[in-house]
Scaffold this motif. Structure first.
Motif, short mmCIF file in Angstrom:
data_model
loop_
_atom_site.label_atom_id
_atom_site.label_comp_id
_atom_site.label_asym_id
_atom_site.label_seq_id
_atom_site.Cartn_x
_atom_site.Cartn_y
_atom_site.Cartn_z
N GLN A 1 9.96 187.96 40.95
CA GLN A 1 10.34 188.23 39.79
C GLN A 1 9.39 187.48 38.88
N ARG B 1 21.91 185.77 32.68
CA ARG B 1 23.03 185.41 33.81
C ARG B 1 23.28 184.09 33.78
N ARG C 1 19.74 192.43 31.13
CA ARG C 1 20.24 193.73 31.89
C ARG C 1 21.69 193.33 32.75
N ASP D 1 25.05 195.45 32.89
CA ASP D 1 25.42 195.95 34.19
C ASP D 1 26.81 195.60 34.61
N SER D 2 27.14 194.36 34.45
CA SER D 2 28.44 193.76 34.78
C SER D 2 29.48 194.27 33.91
N GLY D 3 29.03 194.79 32.84
CA GLY D 3 30.06 195.21 31.98
C GLY D 3 30.41 194.16 31.00
N GLN E 1 10.66 193.09 32.70
CA GLN E 1 11.23 194.06 31.78
C GLN E 1 12.16 193.58 30.67
N LYS F 1 17.61 176.18 32.38
CA LYS F 1 17.68 174.82 33.15
C LYS F 1 16.48 174.64 34.04
#
Ligand code: FAD
Lengths: 330, 259
Positions: free
Chosen positions: A139, A217, A243, A247-249, A279, A295
């Motif tokens: 990534q 995240r 995203r 995605d997890s709502g 992205q 971090k």
């Protein structure tokens, strides 16, 4: 005979968009490095005018691959149209921009030649007569020098922005344009695409936001979003997200920023616990001032940040809220 | 419906990456691993299709011994059988060779549908499913956000750039690459974990797959892996939380003039 480079130019809604010209720029660059000639190809039902446009670049030939069956893009149609061209032209490199469409069909085309795509490259260099392509791995946390092995062709795609549209070399004398009627059969195209559409209207328009606080995240749980909301409140900011958060709502889709979400350019963008995957970056790198709190001091987000804070957002953000409040009363 | 799901085990997202001695990949000792995120969504989609339409979910991975853990996790979540392509000749393959090997397993299993994640977060090839489709001569579609299964065809929602989508009809058998966010993946239950112990997990060699060694010979080679050169002009603020907060506010006010 000089090596050939086949540049596949993408027709985006009847236009040659940035991706097409960036692919031409990439092809021209590789052609200069290896003393090769560039041939462009554009495929579709009505691409004569696009092929003429491409002929204005410094290339040796512009191919228009046409068939009524190429009206709508399909991976099988494009693969079937391009494969015979590659067989005839025998290019050393086949060059694409790394768009969604390329991701969808270029590997299929490569596999027809028992190859894979060397995809999403950030550059290349020549060593002797070898080409070494640089790709992001993990990534974007690391880069990998990648060398094609075996016989040509080598299929390679470049990430958006690697080569610049405005670096395309133009020619006063247009290159010859060749129309090729692609011989396709409708049985060979098994998928049937429908119209492009957007989901029901977006309720938040982040493109107009002046300040955005975006969470990734690193926020860990939906309960912790409160903290980000508080920061957004004292800054008078809109809340955005990477995203995975949508995605997890944890936040609705219309808060998503990036290649599959909104593209924003606020005066201030504060990224909390966002790693800065490409992205995500493409959706926010135009922001004037970018603050990243993460971090991990190696996080790619720091590459585009104006101010970086390496630390735990759960310690930094409360302190930041307090300092902003203080500053406001001063 | 028989569904074949390809999974890859990759270093955990938060893992600190160090280079190996040859500096051509990361050092695997003291790394923790997990199932590649988009593959978790692909598995979930396979399980849901089976629950709705009946059938079987077969999961497959290509990787070293440690990768059996990913298969066990998938079995615990509800997959019926697992295949581990585990021959020493099948280690560290490039994208094409990986697809060749997995496609050979698909040929043997003859599923109606094969699913992969849209990319692996380690090598980022993002094409295994598409390569497999060509090798198998099956139709495919990529970056899928919804699947509606009919008797002989699927209607799938493909994500496009900039917030656009498109519905596509794909006849079976087919391969789809699944985008993260298509569903809410389940966790394995204790019952599932216990049940997994009795589910078949089969090891497959190159020979079992009926492939000659040339089929998986490399088409590309990574000669070197390294940390990207920092080119950003980022100004790092240092100190305690309070100190960095204070200097950030100061800079946002006086330098960036955004407050
Ligand atoms: C086709 C495609 C389209 C995509 N479209 C988009 C898109 O539109 N938008 C988008 O955002 N992504 C998109 N992605 C996903 C993208 O590739 C990344 O996976 C995603 O952006 C990562 O989100 P993240 O940074 O929140 O999570 P991660 O990459 O997991 O990063 C979390 C970060 O939080 C940091 N962190 C953890 N805990 C703390 C703490 N306590 N304090 C401070 N920092 C902490 C970590 O160091 C890490 O850097 C797309 C991917 C694909 C393949």
């Amino acid at each position: 005979m000089a090596d050939r480079i086949l540049v596949v130019a993408e027709d985006q809604e009847g236009r040659l968009a940035r991706a097409a010209w960036e692919a031409v720029a990439a092809g021209q660059s590789i052609a200069r490095a290896f003393g090769a000639a560039v041939v462009t190809a554009v495929a579709g039902a009505n691409v004569a005018s696009l092929a003429n446009e491409l002929a204005g670049a410094e290339i040796s030939e512009s191919l228009a691959l046409t068939s009524p069956l190429l009206e709508d893009y399909t991976a099988e149609g494009f693969t079937a149209a391009l494969a015979p061209v590659i067989e005839r032209q025998r290019p050393r490199f086949v060059v694409f921009s790394h768009t969604y469409q390329t991701r969808d069909f270029a590997p299929r085309l490569a596999a027809r030649f028992s190859k894979a795509l060397i995809g999403d490259c950030l550059g290349y260099r020549r060593e002797g007569d070898r080409a070494i392509f640089v790709r992001p791995v993990f990534q974007g946390k690391l880069l990998a020098d990648t060398e094609p092995l075996g016989d040509p062709p080598c299929f390679v795609s470049f990430q958006a922005g690697t080569f610049r549209e405005d670096s395309v070399r133009r020619s006063a004398q247009p290159a010859p344009v060749t129309a090729i009627a692609a011989s396709l059969s409708s049985e060979a195209i098994r998928t049937h695409p429908g119209e492009r559409f957007r989901e029901a209207k977006q309720t938040v328009d982040l493109t107009q936001a002046d300040i955005i606080v975006a969470v990734g995240r690193g926020i860990k749980s939906p309960e912790n979003l409160e903290l980000a909301k508080k920061l957004a409140e004292v800054l008078n900011a809109e809340l955005g997200a990477s995203r995975p958060i949508c995605d997890s709502g944890w936040l609705p889709m219309d808060r998503q920023i990036g290649s599959s979400g909104q593209t924003v350019a606020p005066r201030l963008y504060v990224a909390l616990g966002i790693s800065g995957a490409i992205q995500h970056q493409v959706g926010m790198k135009g922001s004037r001032t970018i603050v990243a709190i993460n971090k991990d001091n190696e996080a790619p987000i720091f590459e585009i940040a104006t101010y970086g804070i390496v630390g735990d957002l759960f310690e930094v953000v409360p302190a930041l809220i307090e300092e902003i409040k203080k500053a406001k009363t001063r | 419906m028989k569904i074949f799901v390809c999974l890859k085990q990759v270093p955990a997202r938060d893992a600190a990456l160090r280079l190996n001695a040859e500096a051509n990949w990361v050092r695997e000792t003291d790394l923790s691993f997990e199932i590649n995120e988009p593959d978790v969504y692909a598995l979930e989609e396979g399980l849901r299709l089976k629950e709705k339409h009946g059938g079987e979910v077969v999961v497959a991975t290509l990787g070293p011994e440690r990768a059996t853990q990913a298969l066990k996790e998938a079995l615990a979540k509800g997959a019926d059988r697992a295949l581990h392509l585990s021959d020493p000749a099948l280690q560290n393959l490039d994208a094409y060779a990986t697809a060749r090997a997995l496609a050979a397993a698909v040929q043997q299993e003859k599923p109606d549908l094969a699913l992969t994640g849209l990319q692996a977060d380690d090598d980022g090839f993002g094409q295994t499913g598409v390569l497999m489709a060509e090798i198998l001569d099956w139709p495919h579609s990529t970056i899928i956000m919804e699947i509606q299964a009919g008797e002989k065809t699927l209607k799938v929602k493909r994500e496009l750039e900039g917030g656009y989508f498109q519905w596509i009809e794909v006849p079976l058998p087919a391969i789809l690459t699944i985008q993260s966010g298509i569903n809410k993946p389940r966790y394995a239950t204790l019952k599932g974990i216990l049940a997994a112990k009795n589910k078949p997990l089969q090891k497959l060699s190159l020979k079992d797959l009926g492939l000659p060694a040339e089929a998986v010979s490399p088409r590309q080679r990574i000669s070197k892996v390294y940390v990207p050169q920092k080119s950003g002009r980022v100004e790092f603020l240092e100190g305690t939380a309070r100190e960095v907060a204070r200097s950030l506010v100061e800079k946002l006010r006086n330098e960036a003039r955004v407050m």
